[in-house]
Design a protein around this motif. Structure first.
Motif, PDB file in Angstrom:
ATOM      1  N   GLN A   1    -100.797 -33.472  81.144  1.00 36.96           N
ATOM      2  CA  GLN A   1    -100.828 -34.781  81.790  1.00 36.96           C
ATOM      3  C   GLN A   1     -99.863 -34.763  82.972  1.00 36.96           C
ATOM      4  O   GLN A   1     -98.658 -34.894  82.824  1.00 36.96           O
ATOM      5  CB  GLN A   1    -100.431 -35.855  80.783  1.00 36.96           C
ATOM      6  CG  GLN A   1    -100.512 -37.268  81.348  1.00 36.96           C
ATOM      7  CD  GLN A   1    -100.190 -38.287  80.286  1.00 36.96           C
ATOM      8  OE1 GLN A   1    -100.462 -38.068  79.128  1.00 36.96           O
ATOM      9  NE2 GLN A   1     -99.605 -39.384  80.676  1.00 36.96           N
ATOM     10  N   THR A   2    -100.400 -34.575  84.148  1.00 41.00           N
ATOM     11  CA  THR A   2     -99.554 -34.441  85.330  1.00 41.00           C
ATOM     12  C   THR A   2     -99.793 -35.541  86.354  1.00 41.00           C
ATOM     13  O   THR A   2     -98.965 -35.747  87.229  1.00 41.00           O
ATOM     14  CB  THR A   2     -99.807 -33.082  86.001  1.00 41.00           C
ATOM     15  OG1 THR A   2    -101.203 -32.980  86.343  1.00 41.00           O
ATOM     16  CG2 THR A   2     -99.439 -31.933  85.070  1.00 41.00           C
ATOM     17  N   GLU A   3    -100.904 -36.258  86.283  1.00 40.63           N
ATOM     18  CA  GLU A   3    -101.224 -37.268  87.272  1.00 40.63           C
ATOM     19  C   GLU A   3    -100.988 -38.661  86.710  1.00 40.63           C
ATOM     20  O   GLU A   3    -101.417 -38.977  85.605  1.00 40.63           O
ATOM     21  CB  GLU A   3    -102.677 -37.128  87.729  1.00 40.63           C
ATOM     22  CG  GLU A   3    -102.963 -35.806  88.429  1.00 40.63           C
ATOM     23  CD  GLU A   3    -104.375 -35.756  88.972  1.00 40.63           C
ATOM     24  OE1 GLU A   3    -104.999 -36.823  89.071  1.00 40.63           O
ATOM     25  OE2 GLU A   3    -104.843 -34.667  89.289  1.00 40.63           O
ATOM     26  N   ILE A   4    -100.270 -39.464  87.475  1.00 45.07           N
ATOM     27  CA  ILE A   4    -100.012 -40.851  87.125  1.00 45.07           C
ATOM     28  C   ILE A   4    -100.633 -41.706  88.210  1.00 45.07           C
ATOM     29  O   ILE A   4    -100.131 -41.765  89.340  1.00 45.07           O
ATOM     30  CB  ILE A   4     -98.501 -41.133  87.008  1.00 45.07           C
ATOM     31  CG1 ILE A   4     -97.872 -40.233  85.954  1.00 45.07           C
ATOM     32  CG2 ILE A   4     -98.261 -42.595  86.664  1.00 45.07           C
ATOM     33  CD1 ILE A   4     -98.376 -40.453  84.546  1.00 45.07           C
ATOM     34  N   SER A   5    -101.745 -42.356  87.916  1.00 44.55           N
ATOM     35  CA  SER A   5    -102.445 -43.168  88.901  1.00 44.55           C
ATOM     36  C   SER A   5    -103.229 -44.253  88.188  1.00 44.55           C
ATOM     37  O   SER A   5    -103.514 -44.149  86.990  1.00 44.55           O
ATOM     38  CB  SER A   5    -103.382 -42.299  89.749  1.00 44.55           C
ATOM     39  OG  SER A   5    -104.330 -41.655  88.925  1.00 44.55           O
ATOM     40  N   PRO A   6    -103.569 -45.338  88.901  1.00 41.00           N
ATOM     41  CA  PRO A   6    -104.313 -46.435  88.285  1.00 41.00           C
ATOM     42  C   PRO A   6    -105.632 -45.966  87.670  1.00 41.00           C
ATOM     43  O   PRO A   6    -106.319 -45.120  88.226  1.00 41.00           O
ATOM     44  CB  PRO A   6    -104.551 -47.393  89.462  1.00 41.00           C
ATOM     45  CG  PRO A   6    -103.474 -47.062  90.442  1.00 41.00           C
ATOM     46  CD  PRO A   6    -103.241 -45.596  90.314  1.00 41.00           C
ATOM     47  N   GLY A   7    -105.938 -46.522  86.514  1.00 37.57           N
ATOM     48  CA  GLY A   7    -107.178 -46.183  85.831  1.00 37.57           C
ATOM     49  C   GLY A   7    -107.046 -45.043  84.850  1.00 37.57           C
ATOM     50  O   GLY A   7    -107.953 -44.814  84.052  1.00 37.57           O
ATOM     51  N   ARG A   8    -105.958 -44.325  84.890  1.00 39.68           N
ATOM     52  CA  ARG A   8    -105.760 -43.202  83.980  1.00 39.68           C
ATOM     53  C   ARG A   8    -105.011 -43.653  82.734  1.00 39.68           C
ATOM     54  O   ARG A   8    -104.209 -44.578  82.777  1.00 39.68           O
ATOM     55  CB  ARG A   8    -105.000 -42.066  84.667  1.00 39.68           C
ATOM     56  CG  ARG A   8    -105.776 -41.408  85.789  1.00 39.68           C
ATOM     57  CD  ARG A   8    -105.003 -40.221  86.352  1.00 39.68           C
ATOM     58  NE  ARG A   8    -105.742 -39.548  87.406  1.00 39.68           N
ATOM     59  CZ  ARG A   8    -106.652 -38.599  87.189  1.00 39.68           C
ATOM     60  NH1 ARG A   8    -106.911 -38.206  85.957  1.00 39.68           N
ATOM     61  NH2 ARG A   8    -107.288 -38.035  88.192  1.00 39.68           N
ATOM     62  N   SER A   9    -105.259 -42.950  81.652  1.00 39.55           N
ATOM     63  CA  SER A   9    -104.552 -43.215  80.409  1.00 39.55           C
ATOM     64  C   SER A   9    -103.264 -42.409  80.382  1.00 39.55           C
ATOM     65  O   SER A   9    -103.224 -41.274  80.859  1.00 39.55           O
ATOM     66  CB  SER A   9    -105.422 -42.842  79.197  1.00 39.55           C
ATOM     67  OG  SER A   9    -106.583 -43.647  79.157  1.00 39.55           O
ATOM     68  N   VAL A  10    -102.219 -43.022  79.858  1.00 39.67           N
ATOM     69  CA  VAL A  10    -100.933 -42.347  79.775  1.00 39.67           C
ATOM     70  C   VAL A  10    -100.375 -42.520  78.370  1.00 39.67           C
ATOM     71  O   VAL A  10    -100.521 -43.578  77.753  1.00 39.67           O
ATOM     72  CB  VAL A  10     -99.938 -42.910  80.822  1.00 39.67           C
ATOM     73  CG1 VAL A  10     -99.656 -44.381  80.585  1.00 39.67           C
ATOM     74  CG2 VAL A  10     -98.646 -42.109  80.810  1.00 39.67           C
ATOM     75  N   THR A  11     -99.783 -41.464  77.856  1.00 39.81           N
ATOM     76  CA  THR A  11     -99.139 -41.494  76.539  1.00 39.81           C
ATOM     77  C   THR A  11     -97.726 -40.956  76.700  1.00 39.81           C
ATOM     78  O   THR A  11     -97.540 -39.836  77.178  1.00 39.81           O
ATOM     79  CB  THR A  11     -99.904 -40.657  75.508  1.00 39.81           C
ATOM     80  OG1 THR A  11    -101.218 -41.196  75.350  1.00 39.81           O
ATOM     81  CG2 THR A  11     -99.190 -40.680  74.169  1.00 39.81           C
ATOM     82  N   LEU A  12     -96.758 -41.765  76.319  1.00 44.22           N
ATOM     83  CA  LEU A  12     -95.356 -41.390  76.425  1.00 44.22           C
ATOM     84  C   LEU A  12     -94.779 -41.208  75.032  1.00 44.22           C
ATOM     85  O   LEU A  12     -95.015 -42.037  74.144  1.00 44.22           O
ATOM     86  CB  LEU A  12     -94.567 -42.457  77.184  1.00 44.22           C
ATOM     87  CG  LEU A  12     -95.070 -42.799  78.582  1.00 44.22           C
ATOM     88  CD1 LEU A  12     -94.243 -43.925  79.178  1.00 44.22           C
ATOM     89  CD2 LEU A  12     -95.023 -41.570  79.487  1.00 44.22           C
ATOM     90  N   SER A  13     -94.042 -40.145  74.884  1.00 47.96           N
ATOM     91  CA  SER A  13     -93.419 -39.842  73.604  1.00 47.96           C
ATOM     92  C   SER A  13     -91.910 -39.979  73.731  1.00 47.96           C
ATOM     93  O   SER A  13     -91.298 -39.362  74.608  1.00 47.96           O
ATOM     94  CB  SER A  13     -93.787 -38.417  73.164  1.00 47.96           C
ATOM     95  OG  SER A  13     -93.097 -38.083  71.977  1.00 47.96           O
ATOM     96  N   CYS A  14     -91.335 -40.795  72.881  1.00 49.76           N
ATOM     97  CA  CYS A  14     -89.885 -40.988  72.859  1.00 49.76           C
ATOM     98  C   CYS A  14     -89.350 -40.417  71.547  1.00 49.76           C
ATOM     99  O   CYS A  14     -89.746 -40.870  70.469  1.00 49.76           O
ATOM    100  CB  CYS A  14     -89.539 -42.469  72.977  1.00 49.76           C
ATOM    101  SG  CYS A  14     -87.774 -42.810  72.894  1.00 49.76           S
ATOM    102  N   GLN A  15     -88.483 -39.442  71.670  1.00 48.67           N
ATOM    103  CA  GLN A  15     -87.988 -38.756  70.469  1.00 48.67           C
ATOM    104  C   GLN A  15     -86.469 -38.709  70.458  1.00 48.67           C
ATOM    105  O   GLN A  15     -85.826 -38.486  71.491  1.00 48.67           O
ATOM    106  CB  GLN A  15     -88.546 -37.326  70.404  1.00 48.67           C
ATOM    107  CG  GLN A  15     -88.111 -36.560  69.161  1.00 48.67           C
ATOM    108  CD  GLN A  15     -88.798 -35.224  69.035  1.00 48.67           C
ATOM    109  OE1 GLN A  15     -89.699 -34.910  69.812  1.00 48.67           O
ATOM    110  NE2 GLN A  15     -88.386 -34.425  68.063  1.00 48.67           N
ATOM    111  N   LEU A  16     -85.928 -38.915  69.279  1.00 44.60           N
ATOM    112  CA  LEU A  16     -84.489 -38.771  69.082  1.00 44.60           C
ATOM    113  C   LEU A  16     -84.230 -37.367  68.551  1.00 44.60           C
ATOM    114  O   LEU A  16     -84.640 -37.024  67.440  1.00 44.60           O
ATOM    115  CB  LEU A  16     -83.970 -39.814  68.089  1.00 44.60           C
ATOM    116  CG  LEU A  16     -82.480 -39.696  67.741  1.00 44.60           C
ATOM    117  CD1 LEU A  16     -81.627 -39.955  68.977  1.00 44.60           C
ATOM    118  CD2 LEU A  16     -82.103 -40.649  66.606  1.00 44.60           C
ATOM    119  N   TYR A  17     -83.572 -36.575  69.375  1.00 45.27           N
ATOM    120  CA  TYR A  17     -83.197 -35.221  68.959  1.00 45.27           C
ATOM    121  C   TYR A  17     -81.853 -35.315  68.248  1.00 45.27           C
ATOM    122  O   TYR A  17     -80.834 -35.684  68.859  1.00 45.27           O
ATOM    123  CB  TYR A  17     -83.113 -34.286  70.154  1.00 45.27           C
ATOM    124  CG  TYR A  17     -84.463 -33.980  70.769  1.00 45.27           C
ATOM    125  CD1 TYR A  17     -85.166 -32.848  70.395  1.00 45.27           C
ATOM    126  CD2 TYR A  17     -85.032 -34.839  71.712  1.00 45.27           C
ATOM    127  CE1 TYR A  17     -86.408 -32.563  70.944  1.00 45.27           C
ATOM    128  CE2 TYR A  17     -86.267 -34.560  72.264  1.00 45.27           C
ATOM    129  CZ  TYR A  17     -86.953 -33.426  71.874  1.00 45.27           C
ATOM    130  OH  TYR A  17     -88.187 -33.152  72.422  1.00 45.27           O
TER     131      TYR A  17
END
Length: 350
Positions: free
Chosen positions: A136-152
């Motif tokens: 997942q390298t492109e961030i633009s309108p209409g695209r789906s994005v998934t963000l992962s937040c992790q506590l190391y």
């Protein structure tokens, strides 16, 4: 075997100090977000920082403890050498923290070859946000994005234990601090020390900020900000895409309207033509011609006799007209002649 026993003993000490707060070891938990600078305290510090030794331990990254600072001097062969510094209060400073910096940091002090005071254990927990997929390298309108937040986190026990015993909680919130779980636009899922956010980007998401925050007993410890950034090219392409779709929709609508108008117009023309043909058929050949003329013989007589009048009436049809008789009657002419000295009853002859 001895090494394994040492590891087991270290794990027991860490867990017991974490859960019960056993005396003899100063335990500190530090929570920080990746990319920030962190300050790790050495609570049993003496006045002379040259007596300080900092050691890093994370069995998932290294098979043995790694000395970072010995006798107040940094080790040059460590991978984080350039990011480390020792402050005058014997605390350890790490610049630009990464998720790989998490683990146990132990501060010890030695005077004349002998250790002074209890050890200071500092558990560094690093909160990090990243796309869940490396593709997942492109961030633009209409695209789906998934963000992962992790506590190391490394405490000698699973992260889930830390969550259960210490009351840690991860949340995705918006710029005003509202939990995004309350918004159906976002899909939130969590698993112990990881929480993910999924959504479809909109045009108005440019410069929108989402935060993954970590709380301990409902007290904020740290948070990571993720800001959506569209490039000018992304915005242009999105605008062009929307414009093309809109123009195509309008074109289809106009074509449909024109098709309906032409269909209606064609129907009206057919109706008018049928009516005209009907009227023409109804009136075709219904007129008559009446020809009134004077025969030549009569015109010759007109020169010598002023009292004789001749007339000729001819009636004919271009198309036979329906009547009681199908024959055409033609009247050629009628002549009436008379003299002044003759009786009036002899003036008429047929």
């Amino acid at each position: 075997m001895a090494d394994q026993c040492d590891l087991c003993l270290l794990g027991v000490i860490i867990v017991s100090s974490l859960i019960t707060g056993t005396s003899g070891v100063n335990v500190t938990h530090v929570f920080i977000s990746s990319g920030e600078n962190v300050h790790l305290p050495c609570n049993n510090a003496l006045s002379d920082y040259k007596s300080t030794t900092w050691t890093y331990y994370n069995r998932y990254r290294h098979s043995a403890a790694v000395e970072l600072i010995t006798g107040g001097i940094k080790k040059k062969d460590t991978e984080r050498h350039e990011r480390l510094s020792l402050w005058s209060d014997c605390s350890l400073n790490i610049k630009n923290v990464t998720e790989e910096d998490h683990g146990l940091y132990i501060c010890q002090q030695y005077v004349n070859g002998g250790k002074q005071g209890p050890d200071a254990h500092v558990f560094l927990h690093v909160l990090h946000v990243s796309p869940s997929s490396s593709s997942q390298t492109e961030i633009s309108p209409g695209r789906s994005v998934t963000l992962s937040c992790q506590l190391y986190s490394y405490t000698g026990s699973p992260c889930g234990d830390l969550v259960r015993h210490k009351g840690l909680q991860l949340l995705w919130v918006n710029q005003t601090g509202v939990d995004l779980k309350t918004d159906s636009r976002y899909q939130i899922s969590s698993d112990h020390c990881m929480i993910t956010l999924s959504t479809t980007l909109l045009n108005e998401d440019d410069n929108r900020e989402w935060r993954c925050q970590l709380t301990l007993r409902n007290q904020l410890q740290t948070s990571v900000r993720y800001t959506v950034k569209y490039s000018a090219q992304d915005v242009y392409e999105s605008t062009v895409r929307v414009t093309v779709i809109s123009v195509a929709a309008v074109a289809v609508f106009l074509l449909a309207v024109l098709w309906l108008i032409r269909r209606k117009t064609a129907g009206n023309k057919r109706g008018t033509a049928d009516s005209a043909v009907k009227d023409e058929n109804e009136h075709k050949g219904t007129y008559e011609t009446i020809d009134m003329s004077t025969p030549p013989a009569a015109r010759a007589n007109e020169q010598t006799d002023d009292h004789v009048t001749y007339s000729e009436v001819t009636s004919s049809n271009k198309k036979p007209v329906k009547s009681f008789s199908d024959h055409n009657d033609t009247v050629t002419y009628a002549a009436i002649r008379g003299a002044e000295d003759e009786p009036q009853d002899e003036l008429y002859s047929l």
